[in-house]
Design a protein around this motif. Sequence first.
Motif, PDB file in Angstrom:
ATOM      1  N   ILE A 133      58.729  23.271   1.132  1.00  0.00           N
ATOM      2  CA  ILE A 133      59.775  23.522   0.150  1.00  0.00           C
ATOM      3  C   ILE A 133      60.829  22.417   0.170  1.00  0.00           C
ATOM      4  O   ILE A 133      60.975  21.699   1.156  1.00  0.00           O
ATOM      5  N   ARG A 134      61.549  22.304  -0.926  1.00  0.00           N
ATOM      6  CA  ARG A 134      62.674  21.367  -1.023  1.00  0.00           C
ATOM      7  C   ARG A 134      63.821  22.127  -1.688  1.00  0.00           C
ATOM      8  O   ARG A 134      63.871  22.269  -2.912  1.00  0.00           O
ATOM      9  N   VAL A 135      64.717  22.650  -0.866  1.00  0.00           N
ATOM     10  CA  VAL A 135      65.832  23.447  -1.381  1.00  0.00           C
ATOM     11  C   VAL A 135      66.762  22.551  -2.201  1.00  0.00           C
ATOM     12  O   VAL A 135      67.291  21.570  -1.701  1.00  0.00           O
ATOM     13  N   GLY A 136      66.918  22.899  -3.462  1.00  0.00           N
ATOM     14  CA  GLY A 136      67.743  22.092  -4.361  1.00  0.00           C
ATOM     15  C   GLY A 136      66.953  21.045  -5.124  1.00  0.00           C
ATOM     16  O   GLY A 136      67.507  20.359  -5.986  1.00  0.00           O
ATOM     17  N   GLY A 137      65.661  20.924  -4.800  1.00  0.00           N
ATOM     18  CA  GLY A 137      64.793  20.005  -5.535  1.00  0.00           C
ATOM     19  C   GLY A 137      65.162  18.543  -5.317  1.00  0.00           C
ATOM     20  O   GLY A 137      65.940  18.184  -4.425  1.00  0.00           O
ATOM     21  N   LEU A 138      64.583  17.695  -6.137  1.00  0.00           N
ATOM     22  CA  LEU A 138      64.839  16.256  -6.011  1.00  0.00           C
ATOM     23  C   LEU A 138      66.282  15.888  -6.353  1.00  0.00           C
ATOM     24  O   LEU A 138      66.794  14.861  -5.892  1.00  0.00           O
ATOM     25  N   GLU A 139      66.947  16.733  -7.143  1.00  0.00           N
ATOM     26  CA  GLU A 139      68.355  16.465  -7.442  1.00  0.00           C
ATOM     27  C   GLU A 139      69.190  16.513  -6.164  1.00  0.00           C
ATOM     28  O   GLU A 139      70.119  15.714  -5.972  1.00  0.00           O
ATOM     29  N   ALA A 140      68.863  17.454  -5.277  1.00  0.00           N
ATOM     30  CA  ALA A 140      69.573  17.523  -3.993  1.00  0.00           C
ATOM     31  C   ALA A 140      69.242  16.301  -3.146  1.00  0.00           C
ATOM     32  O   ALA A 140      70.121  15.753  -2.459  1.00  0.00           O
ATOM     33  N   ARG A 141      67.993  15.871  -3.183  1.00  0.00           N
ATOM     34  CA  ARG A 141      67.614  14.682  -2.417  1.00  0.00           C
ATOM     35  C   ARG A 141      68.360  13.446  -2.915  1.00  0.00           C
ATOM     36  O   ARG A 141      68.776  12.607  -2.118  1.00  0.00           O
ATOM     37  N   ILE A 142      68.534  13.341  -4.216  1.00  0.00           N
ATOM     38  CA  ILE A 142      69.277  12.206  -4.767  1.00  0.00           C
ATOM     39  C   ILE A 142      70.684  12.168  -4.192  1.00  0.00           C
ATOM     40  O   ILE A 142      71.190  11.107  -3.802  1.00  0.00           O
ATOM     41  N   LYS A 143      71.315  13.327  -4.092  1.00  0.00           N
ATOM     42  CA  LYS A 143      72.663  13.388  -3.507  1.00  0.00           C
ATOM     43  C   LYS A 143      72.632  13.001  -2.036  1.00  0.00           C
ATOM     44  O   LYS A 143      73.543  12.308  -1.554  1.00  0.00           O
ATOM     45  N   ASP A 144      71.603  13.465  -1.317  1.00  0.00           N
ATOM     46  CA  ASP A 144      71.470  13.120   0.097  1.00  0.00           C
ATOM     47  C   ASP A 144      71.359  11.611   0.297  1.00  0.00           C
ATOM     48  O   ASP A 144      71.755  11.090   1.345  1.00  0.00           O
ATOM     49  N   GLU A 145      70.804  10.937  -0.679  1.00  0.00           N
ATOM     50  CA  GLU A 145      70.619   9.487  -0.567  1.00  0.00           C
ATOM     51  C   GLU A 145      71.800   8.708  -1.146  1.00  0.00           C
ATOM     52  O   GLU A 145      72.256   7.715  -0.566  1.00  0.00           O
ATOM     53  N   ARG A 146      72.302   9.145  -2.284  1.00  0.00           N
ATOM     54  CA  ARG A 146      73.359   8.406  -2.969  1.00  0.00           C
ATOM     55  C   ARG A 146      74.701   8.477  -2.244  1.00  0.00           C
ATOM     56  O   ARG A 146      75.405   7.476  -2.105  1.00  0.00           O
ATOM     57  N   ILE A 147      75.075   9.666  -1.794  1.00  0.00           N
ATOM     58  CA  ILE A 147      76.412   9.838  -1.221  1.00  0.00           C
ATOM     59  C   ILE A 147      76.583   9.043   0.074  1.00  0.00           C
ATOM     60  O   ILE A 147      77.583   8.313   0.232  1.00  0.00           O
ATOM     61  N   PRO A 148      75.665   9.105   1.032  1.00  0.00           N
ATOM     62  CA  PRO A 148      75.824   8.249   2.213  1.00  0.00           C
ATOM     63  C   PRO A 148      75.831   6.762   1.862  1.00  0.00           C
ATOM     64  O   PRO A 148      76.635   5.994   2.421  1.00  0.00           O
ATOM     65  N   LEU A 149      74.955   6.333   0.952  1.00  0.00           N
ATOM     66  CA  LEU A 149      74.934   4.920   0.567  1.00  0.00           C
ATOM     67  C   LEU A 149      76.283   4.481   0.003  1.00  0.00           C
ATOM     68  O   LEU A 149      76.761   3.377   0.277  1.00  0.00           O
ATOM     69  N   LYS A 150      76.895   5.365  -0.758  1.00  0.00           N
ATOM     70  CA  LYS A 150      78.202   5.052  -1.349  1.00  0.00           C
ATOM     71  C   LYS A 150      79.250   4.777  -0.278  1.00  0.00           C
ATOM     72  O   LYS A 150      80.169   3.969  -0.470  1.00  0.00           O
ATOM     73  N   HIS A 151      79.098   5.447   0.868  1.00  0.00           N
ATOM     74  CA  HIS A 151      80.067   5.288   1.959  1.00  0.00           C
ATOM     75  C   HIS A 151      79.623   4.255   2.995  1.00  0.00           C
ATOM     76  O   HIS A 151      80.251   4.116   4.044  1.00  0.00           O
ATOM     77  N   GLY A 152      78.520   3.554   2.703  1.00  0.00           N
ATOM     78  CA  GLY A 152      78.076   2.500   3.607  1.00  0.00           C
ATOM     79  C   GLY A 152      77.162   2.958   4.724  1.00  0.00           C
ATOM     80  O   GLY A 152      77.024   2.268   5.742  1.00  0.00           O
ATOM     81  N   PHE A 153      76.530   4.127   4.547  1.00  0.00           N
ATOM     82  CA  PHE A 153      75.596   4.640   5.536  1.00  0.00           C
ATOM     83  C   PHE A 153      74.188   4.714   4.943  1.00  0.00           C
ATOM     84  O   PHE A 153      74.021   4.774   3.724  1.00  0.00           O
ATOM     85  N   VAL A 154      73.195   4.736   5.820  1.00  0.00           N
ATOM     86  CA  VAL A 154      71.814   4.901   5.374  1.00  0.00           C
ATOM     87  C   VAL A 154      71.689   6.221   4.616  1.00  0.00           C
ATOM     88  O   VAL A 154      72.161   7.262   5.067  1.00  0.00           O
ATOM     89  N   GLY A 155      71.054   6.157   3.434  1.00  0.00           N
ATOM     90  CA  GLY A 155      70.806   7.365   2.649  1.00  0.00           C
ATOM     91  C   GLY A 155      69.318   7.661   2.669  1.00  0.00           C
ATOM     92  O   GLY A 155      68.547   6.987   1.980  1.00  0.00           O
ATOM     93  N   GLN A 156      68.916   8.650   3.468  1.00  0.00           N
ATOM     94  CA  GLN A 156      67.493   8.936   3.634  1.00  0.00           C
ATOM     95  C   GLN A 156      67.310  10.435   3.802  1.00  0.00           C
ATOM     96  O   GLN A 156      68.149  11.095   4.411  1.00  0.00           O
ATOM     97  N   GLU A 157      66.214  10.972   3.284  1.00  0.00           N
ATOM     98  CA  GLU A 157      66.110  12.421   3.183  1.00  0.00           C
ATOM     99  C   GLU A 157      65.887  13.157   4.494  1.00  0.00           C
ATOM    100  O   GLU A 157      66.127  14.362   4.574  1.00  0.00           O
ATOM    101  N   THR A 158      65.414  12.486   5.552  1.00  0.00           N
ATOM    102  CA  THR A 158      65.197  13.203   6.812  1.00  0.00           C
ATOM    103  C   THR A 158      65.940  12.581   7.984  1.00  0.00           C
ATOM    104  O   THR A 158      65.850  13.080   9.096  1.00  0.00           O
ATOM    105  N   ASN A 159      66.646  11.493   7.763  1.00  0.00           N
ATOM    106  CA  ASN A 159      67.398  10.827   8.821  1.00  0.00           C
ATOM    107  C   ASN A 159      68.849  10.665   8.397  1.00  0.00           C
ATOM    108  O   ASN A 159      69.159  10.594   7.212  1.00  0.00           O
TER     109      ASN A 159
END
Length: 442
Positions: A86-112
């Motif tokens: 399962i992927r709670v929140g779908g790919l839209e949630a994954r996009i946030k998991d990746e975009r928001i850390p990248l915006k702050h200068g951190f690695v944006g990755q779905e499991t790390n």
Amino acid sequence: MTIKVVIIGGGSSYTPEIIEGFIERYHNVRITEIVLVDIPTGKAKLETIASLAKRMVKKSQLPIRISYTFHRREALIGADFVTTQIRVGGLEARIKDERIPLKHGFVGQETNGAGGIFKAFRTIPILLNIASDMHELCPDAWLINFTNPAGIVTEAVIKHSPHKRVIGVCNIPFNMKSGIAKMFDCDVRDIEIEFVGMNHFIFGKTVWLHGENVTDEALKRLVEYNQSYSPANIVSLGWSKPFIESLKMVPNPYHQYYFQTKEVLEKDLQAFQDIGTRAEVVQQVEINLFETYQDTELMEKPKELEQRGGAYYSDAACNLIESIYTNKQDIQTVNTFNNGAISDLKDDDVIEVNAVITSEGPRPLTIGSLPNSIKGLITKMKNMEHLVIQAATTGDYNQAYLALLMNPLVANEKKAKTLLDELLEAHKDYLPQFNLKEEKIL
């Protein structure tokens, strides 16, 4: 005798692979019923997958009944095996998991990093509900979890639910064995690797070819060939000779996030500007896959599925189910309780380890003490996972903050709170355990 399998997240693009796996293993595991379960918002995908699955079974001429439902509890009654993808929140949630850390200068990755932590926050409560339902409705069934982050989720479920028949699986060990096999120009079945560590943080300690220890040669070729055994979602940057010769172990593809953080971040930020995050790329891959799946002439898993980063997860799950059902007692790499395999960790820590697979579950093979080169890293990562699980199960803001702070891919006390607050707000619809109206830490 009937064998019932329930696939939770049945509308996933990976499902055709697991259907193929059951068809190929029917001579050993005569599955009679497969029920695909998903949520109503995934209705179109679920119907598409169910239709393809029925065509695949029809082509095989096997007596397997395929059905689908949105009523999980009804589906679980009488189940022998339950898989979760399962992927709670779908790919839209994954996009946030990746975009928001990248915006702050951190690695944006779905499991790390921060993204992986928040995926765990969203996922663990749902898996706990599934496990609770299983304990009530099919207490003897095995839960085979390949929902990421698989190791953290598996540990949370075993420790915090009444259902204990839970095993986690991952495709990375297979990818690593496959990469080594290519270097030696041999069949992947001829390669064995002693794995040590945790999900997405394992190392290949020893490599055998036809039973002969070839670790030194494998490490040499790893540098010379610059062989990539990364899944589709990770672009390999290669490893330097000093790193491999000093480590004296085979790293896994996810280690680049920890040992090449600056380079990975630069690459991901450039990709973010050029084509978007990996999640946005996957969205298009998914669209193309489901267009392919809708072809009424298609009766097999399409080759295009390998473009998804989790290809071969399902095959690992099928292998595991076959070995449990037949009491095969072969060796597979799974996520399960440590039970003394690694002397530096607690018995109830979940590790990714080679284990003998029996009808009563996995028996981890003894590893002993961790090599000094990775002992500190492994124990630190395990402690960080404990914080993630505690925060996910209690909604404790302080524990969530500490989880981010202690993660090597964040580890910034000035930015951790800002990152935490933004991700909590972005995912608030899927984080009911966190009462955001309560006073937070100062």
